[in-house]
Design a protein around this motif. Structure first.
Motif, PDB file in Angstrom:
ATOM      1  N   ILE A  68       0.872  -1.177   0.000  1.00 47.39           N
ATOM      2  CA  ILE A  68       0.000   0.000   0.000  1.00 47.39           C
ATOM      3  C   ILE A  68       0.906   1.223   0.000  1.00 47.39           C
ATOM      4  CG2 ILE A  68      -1.729   1.333   1.260  1.00 47.39           C
ATOM      5  CD1 ILE A  68      -2.766  -1.248   2.447  1.00 47.39           C
ATOM      6  N   ASN A  69       0.710   2.090  -0.977  1.00 44.30           N
ATOM      7  CA  ASN A  69       1.493   3.318  -1.091  1.00 44.30           C
ATOM      8  C   ASN A  69       0.593   4.521  -0.888  1.00 44.30           C
ATOM      9  OD1 ASN A  69       3.773   1.764  -1.902  1.00 44.30           O
ATOM     10  ND2 ASN A  69       3.047   1.794  -4.026  1.00 44.30           N
ATOM     11  N   VAL A  70       1.015   5.446  -0.037  1.00 43.13           N
ATOM     12  CA  VAL A  70       0.314   6.707   0.154  1.00 43.13           C
ATOM     13  C   VAL A  70       1.278   7.826  -0.239  1.00 43.13           C
ATOM     14  CG1 VAL A  70      -0.884   8.203   1.778  1.00 43.13           C
ATOM     15  CG2 VAL A  70      -1.037   5.716   2.049  1.00 43.13           C
ATOM     16  N   ASP A  71       0.941   8.576  -1.296  1.00 45.43           N
ATOM     17  CA  ASP A  71       1.844   9.585  -1.850  1.00 45.43           C
ATOM     18  C   ASP A  71       1.138  10.927  -1.976  1.00 45.43           C
ATOM     19  OD1 ASP A  71       3.906   7.626  -2.376  1.00 45.43           O
ATOM     20  OD2 ASP A  71       2.724   6.989  -4.120  1.00 45.43           O
ATOM     21  N   ALA A  72       1.904  11.999  -1.814  1.00 44.96           N
ATOM     22  CA  ALA A  72       1.392  13.352  -2.012  1.00 44.96           C
ATOM     23  C   ALA A  72       2.363  14.131  -2.884  1.00 44.96           C
ATOM     24  CB  ALA A  72       1.208  14.061  -0.671  1.00 44.96           C
ATOM     25  N   GLY A  73       1.816  14.870  -3.841  1.00 45.43           N
ATOM     26  CA  GLY A  73       2.650  15.663  -4.732  1.00 45.43           C
ATOM     27  C   GLY A  73       2.119  15.594  -6.147  1.00 45.43           C
ATOM     28  N   MET A  74       3.013  15.626  -7.127  1.00 43.29           N
ATOM     29  CA  MET A  74       2.648  15.571  -8.534  1.00 43.29           C
ATOM     30  C   MET A  74       3.043  14.199  -9.082  1.00 43.29           C
ATOM     31  SD  MET A  74       3.909  18.040 -11.650  1.00 43.29           S
ATOM     32  CE  MET A  74       3.655  19.487 -10.598  1.00 43.29           C
ATOM     33  N   PHE A  75       2.074  13.486  -9.645  1.00 41.69           N
ATOM     34  CA  PHE A  75       2.340  12.146 -10.143  1.00 41.69           C
ATOM     35  C   PHE A  75       1.650  11.951 -11.483  1.00 41.69           C
ATOM     36  CE2 PHE A  75      -1.001  12.230  -6.922  1.00 41.69           C
ATOM     37  CZ  PHE A  75      -2.097  11.708  -7.589  1.00 41.69           C
TER      38      PHE A  75
END
Length: 451
Positions: free
Chosen positions: A155-162
């Motif tokens: 499980i990946n939790v990411d914040a930013g521009m993707f």
């Protein structure tokens, strides 16, 4: 609002039970050969710049494209990958990599070249408020940080521009079967700015949720964020099925106008003999998109005189054959699009652009804006074929022929879209008009490098 609450609940639920597991890390899609897929990394050994905590990446995309319309200003209209005709150009130079440390993760990819201007130019959100977001973000293609939970297959939790619709066409041309994307891909998002949760409950399934600023936008158009998600399923390494779905308010200053969009693809590799000197692999990809805008003057699929129809229907199909142990490949395909209201049509560049002047947002750039009012029609179709030589996994040499048509004047004709001479310094006569035509043919030569 209900969709927003569900996504927030999904996010906190993932955090609550995704405890770190000290057992062997499970890798989604492990053992599956995905190098054949349109929009995927074709390298069999992608870790040449890998260390314990950092994996570097360098990409270079250079092209020469010849337009048979020969516009006098060399400007390409209606493309997110091409910018200039009849010139050698660096479309994209990317440098960066991925960082990992005990579950903490981040990725930064810089972008330079014509794409750093071509892709952001249709983003009206940068003119809401201050701080010149079009320039502060344009040299980043990806920049996010997050955490990996060792639960299920991750499980990946990411914040930013993707990246956005990476299920089929990739933002990076070195991963795509075709160079000039069909209307379906070229008029849908390449990136998102916000929060992403990726869940891999099984080895063959990915579930992804987004809460983002908007539809390929650096900022937010109205008070509501964009929400959506992706489902990708690979029952085996020869089949990939996916859907991307989005809901938001992406008309500047019109918070009551809602947008829905669904992007759906099927990829199938139906022949695979990687050691064959003749035909070594064959595959096809197909995509169908449906979407609409409704509210504040537009009526979605059910248009009336007072609320004209405003929707998006498109599809594309590509077929690819590899030869000589996958060192050569031939691709043939194309697509169609209809977009009443033109709300997703890439706006013609140069003097035909209705966007605010980047140097003075109070002024409109161009004296002849392309009409995108409710009720306007746009239909287009395209086809292309190319041949690739891939002597190793890091370099591709491509030659491609592209034919595109529209039901209205749209592509740059011989007179260009800038001025009678092609230069921005020329004073425009009162009777001058951008030379837009309904058809274009072009040949593209590209060199694509990745390590």
């Amino acid at each position: 609002m209900k969709t927003k609450i569900i996504l927030i609940g999904l996010f906190y639920s993932a955090l609550s039970f995704a405890q770190i597991d000290t057992t062997k890390v499970k890798v989604p899609f492990e053992g599956m050969d995905q190098t054949w897929q349109n929009g995927s990394d074709r390298r069999t050994n992608p870790s040449l710049l890998a260390t314990k905590y950092f994996t570097g990446s360098v990409m270079l995309d250079a092209n020469y494209t010849h337009s048979f319309n020969n516009p006098n200003d060399n400007t390409v209209v209606g493309s997110t990958v091409l910018a200039r005709n009849n010139e050698m150009q660096v479309s994209s130079a990317n440098l960066g990599g991925e960082f990992n440390y005990e579950g903490a993760r981040a990725k930064i990819m810089m972008q330079f070249g014509t794409r750093s201007t071509v892709v952001p130019r249709n983003d009206y959100s940068v003119y809401r408020g201050q701080y010149d977001m079009s320039n502060m973000y344009r040299y980043l293609s990806e920049a996010y940080a997050g955490y990996h939970f060792n639960k299920w297959y991750g499980i990946n939790v990411d914040a930013g521009m993707f990246m956005s619709y990476i299920g089929l066409n990739s933002y990076y041309q070195v991963e795509n079967w075709e160079y000039q994307a069909s209307f379906t891909s070229d008029n849908t998002p390449w990136f998102f700015n916000g929060l992403r949760v990726q869940m891999f409950p099984t080895k063959k399934l990915k579930l992804e949720a987004w809460m983002i600023n908007g539809w390929q936008s650096y900022g937010r158009f109205n008070s509501m964020p964009g929400v959506g998600g992706n489902i990708t399923w690979c029952p085996n390494e020869a089949v990939k099925v996916l859907t991307n779905d989005y809901y938001g308010t992406d008309a500047a200053g019109l918070p009551g106008r809602k947008r829905f969009h669904s992007d759906n693809s099927l990829l199938v590799r139906y022949y695979n003999q990687p050691k064959a000197m003749g035909i070594s692999r064959m595959a096809f990809s197909s995509t169908f998109d449906i979407g609409f805008e409704k509210g504040e003057g537009v009526g979605g699929f059910n248009g009336t005189d007072s609320n004209p129809a405003q929707y998006f229907l498109s599809g594309m199909v590509y077929h690819r054959i590899w030869f000589n142990k996958n060192q050569f490949a031939w691709t043939l395909g194309g697509g169609i699009m209809t977009n009443p209201g033109r709300y997703l049509v890439l706006l013609p560049t140069g003097d035909a652009s209705p966007l605010p002047n980047p140097n003075n947002p109070t002024q409109t750039e161009g004296t002849h804006p392309f009409d995108t009012s409710a009720g306007t029609q746009f239909k287009g179709w395209d086809c292309s074929t190319n041949f690739d030589w891939m002597p190793n996994q890091s370099i591709t040499f491509r030659v491609e022929f592209v034919h595109r048509e529209a039901n209205v004047p749209y592509f740059a004709g011989s007179g260009g879209v800038t001025s009678p001479t092609g230069y921005t310094t020329t004073t425009l006569p009162t009777d001058w008009q951008p030379d837009l035509v309904k058809m274009e043919n072009r040949i593209i030569f590209a060199v694509l490098f990745r390590i």
